[in-house]
Design a protein around this motif. Structure first.
Motif, PDB file in Angstrom:
ATOM      1  N   THR A 126      35.157   8.105   6.033  1.00 43.43           N
ATOM      2  CA  THR A 126      35.127   9.464   6.197  1.00 43.43           C
ATOM      3  C   THR A 126      35.245   9.920   4.974  1.00 43.43           C
ATOM      4  O   THR A 126      35.950   9.742   3.992  1.00 43.43           O
ATOM      5  CB  THR A 126      36.110   9.723   7.030  1.00 43.43           C
ATOM      6  N   ILE A 127      34.298  11.079   4.280  1.00 42.41           N
ATOM      7  CA  ILE A 127      34.252  11.645   3.224  1.00 42.41           C
ATOM      8  C   ILE A 127      34.693  13.271   3.638  1.00 42.41           C
ATOM      9  O   ILE A 127      33.915  13.753   4.405  1.00 42.41           O
ATOM     10  CB  ILE A 127      33.145  11.865   2.453  1.00 42.41           C
ATOM     11  N   THR A 128      35.915  13.654   3.161  1.00 39.29           N
ATOM     12  CA  THR A 128      36.475  14.972   3.481  1.00 39.29           C
ATOM     13  C   THR A 128      36.389  15.661   2.219  1.00 39.29           C
ATOM     14  O   THR A 128      36.778  15.193   1.094  1.00 39.29           O
ATOM     15  CB  THR A 128      37.893  14.756   3.801  1.00 39.29           C
ATOM     16  N   LYS A 129      35.798  16.999   2.440  1.00 39.36           N
ATOM     17  CA  LYS A 129      35.701  18.068   1.401  1.00 39.36           C
ATOM     18  C   LYS A 129      37.049  18.886   1.891  1.00 39.36           C
ATOM     19  O   LYS A 129      36.993  19.604   3.119  1.00 39.36           O
ATOM     20  CB  LYS A 129      34.581  18.621   1.335  1.00 39.36           C
ATOM     21  N   GLU A 130      38.099  19.627   1.022  1.00 41.16           N
ATOM     22  CA  GLU A 130      38.899  20.431   1.212  1.00 41.16           C
ATOM     23  C   GLU A 130      39.137  21.279   0.033  1.00 41.16           C
ATOM     24  O   GLU A 130      38.708  21.165  -1.295  1.00 41.16           O
ATOM     25  CB  GLU A 130      40.381  19.710   1.363  1.00 41.16           C
ATOM     26  N   PRO A 131      39.492  22.722   0.319  1.00 43.96           N
ATOM     27  CA  PRO A 131      39.149  23.866  -0.872  1.00 43.96           C
ATOM     28  C   PRO A 131      40.636  23.451  -1.696  1.00 43.96           C
ATOM     29  O   PRO A 131      41.664  23.050  -1.235  1.00 43.96           O
ATOM     30  CB  PRO A 131      39.495  24.930   0.172  1.00 43.96           C
ATOM     31  N   VAL A 187      26.662  24.423  -7.572  1.00 41.74           N
ATOM     32  CA  VAL A 187      26.933  23.064  -7.475  1.00 41.74           C
ATOM     33  C   VAL A 187      27.469  22.687  -8.775  1.00 41.74           C
ATOM     34  O   VAL A 187      26.817  22.442  -9.653  1.00 41.74           O
ATOM     35  CB  VAL A 187      25.505  22.288  -7.280  1.00 41.74           C
ATOM     36  N   LYS A 188      28.751  22.143  -8.587  1.00 40.57           N
ATOM     37  CA  LYS A 188      29.400  21.738  -9.901  1.00 40.57           C
ATOM     38  C   LYS A 188      29.109  20.177 -10.227  1.00 40.57           C
ATOM     39  O   LYS A 188      28.817  19.662 -11.384  1.00 40.57           O
ATOM     40  CB  LYS A 188      31.040  22.099  -9.762  1.00 40.57           C
ATOM     41  N   GLU A 189      29.198  19.403  -9.270  1.00 42.45           N
ATOM     42  CA  GLU A 189      28.729  17.879  -9.348  1.00 42.45           C
ATOM     43  C   GLU A 189      28.604  17.435  -7.913  1.00 42.45           C
ATOM     44  O   GLU A 189      28.599  18.173  -6.787  1.00 42.45           O
ATOM     45  CB  GLU A 189      30.170  17.269  -9.902  1.00 42.45           C
ATOM     46  N   GLU A 190      28.080  15.969  -7.972  1.00 45.38           N
ATOM     47  CA  GLU A 190      27.890  15.471  -6.640  1.00 45.38           C
ATOM     48  C   GLU A 190      28.829  14.232  -6.544  1.00 45.38           C
ATOM     49  O   GLU A 190      29.129  13.297  -7.425  1.00 45.38           O
ATOM     50  CB  GLU A 190      26.295  15.051  -6.707  1.00 45.38           C
ATOM     51  N   VAL A 191      28.823  13.776  -5.243  1.00 43.38           N
ATOM     52  CA  VAL A 191      29.579  12.445  -4.787  1.00 43.38           C
ATOM     53  C   VAL A 191      28.617  11.599  -4.159  1.00 43.38           C
ATOM     54  O   VAL A 191      28.182  11.913  -3.235  1.00 43.38           O
ATOM     55  CB  VAL A 191      30.985  12.845  -4.061  1.00 43.38           C
TER      56      VAL A 191
END
Length: 225
Positions: A126-131, A187-191
């Motif tokens: 699972t890839i999670t994005k959080e502020p 968009v600052k960067e990509e994973v």
């Protein structure tokens, strides 16, 4: 008697024992034996000596042996060696005086072996994005107007109005710049997530069971290696 039998003609013919029991079908005639096979799936093979044949009538080959004796003495998966001793019948002696020179009993010993198979299983990553909140400062130059009062002698000699009779106010507008803050996403960067197979060797251990034979007679008990 076996000497008068046309051996080239008995293949694929029916074979019967001394009590007219069905022994199967003749599959092969060897130098000193006749291969009789019974059954298609659970096959029973009898390597019966030629001199145990009694007669052949063109359709059925008769033996001077019962089905039970054929199973106990001659049922095996491989033909006997050419030099092995087998049960023989002496033509000059009566049938009841036949001598057995050797009997062989085969006892199968079984052993378990490990069988390994592989099944596919899956799990999820699972890839999670959080502020993440942080404070940033930006320096912005702003301009504003300030008022200064200066007294100096009048340069004009024209007639002025009468002095004011009460308090009066003169408003001078002063301008200033104000800072307005706006936020714009970009968009600052990509994973990047990649999958690749990784092969590893695992050792599987379990218990297996095997058999060993012991021979016990009047002389004692002996283990067969």
């Amino acid at each position: 008697m076996s000497s008068s039998i046309e051996w080239n003609d008995v293949t694929k013919k029916e074979a019967r024992g001394s009590d007219d029991e069905d022994l199967g079908e003749v599959q092969e005639v060897g130098p000193n034996y006749v291969l009789v096979q019974k059954g298609m799936i659970n096959k029973e093979k009898f390597y019966i000596p030629k001199d145990m044949a009694d007669s052949y009538d063109g359709t059925v080959l008769h033996f001077r042996i019962s089905k039970e004796d054929a199973k106990s003495k001659y049922m095996t998966d491989s033909p006997p060696p050419a030099t092995s001793t087998q049960e023989r019948t002496t033509p000059s002696m009566p049938r009841q005086r036949q001598e057995r020179t050797e009997e062989e009993t085969t006892v199968p010993l079984t052993e378990e072996k490990l069988g390994v198979s592989k099944t596919a299983s899956s799990r999820e990553a699972t890839i999670t994005k959080e502020p993440v909140t942080e404070t940033k400062s930006v320096e912005v130059p702003v301009t504003h107007e300030e008022m200064s009062v200066e007294r100096r002698p009048a340069t004009s000699t024209t007639t002025a109005d009468r002095p004011v009779q009460s308090r009066t106010e003169t408003k001078v507008p002063l301008k200033s710049e104000e800072v307005q803050v706006t936020k714009q996403p970009y968009v600052k960067e990509e994973v990047s997530v990649k999958k690749k197979p990784v092969t590893e060797t695992k050792t599987v251990t379990d218990q297996v069971t095997s058999e060993k034979a012991r021979v016990k007679d009047a002389g004692g008990e002996e283990e067969i290696e």
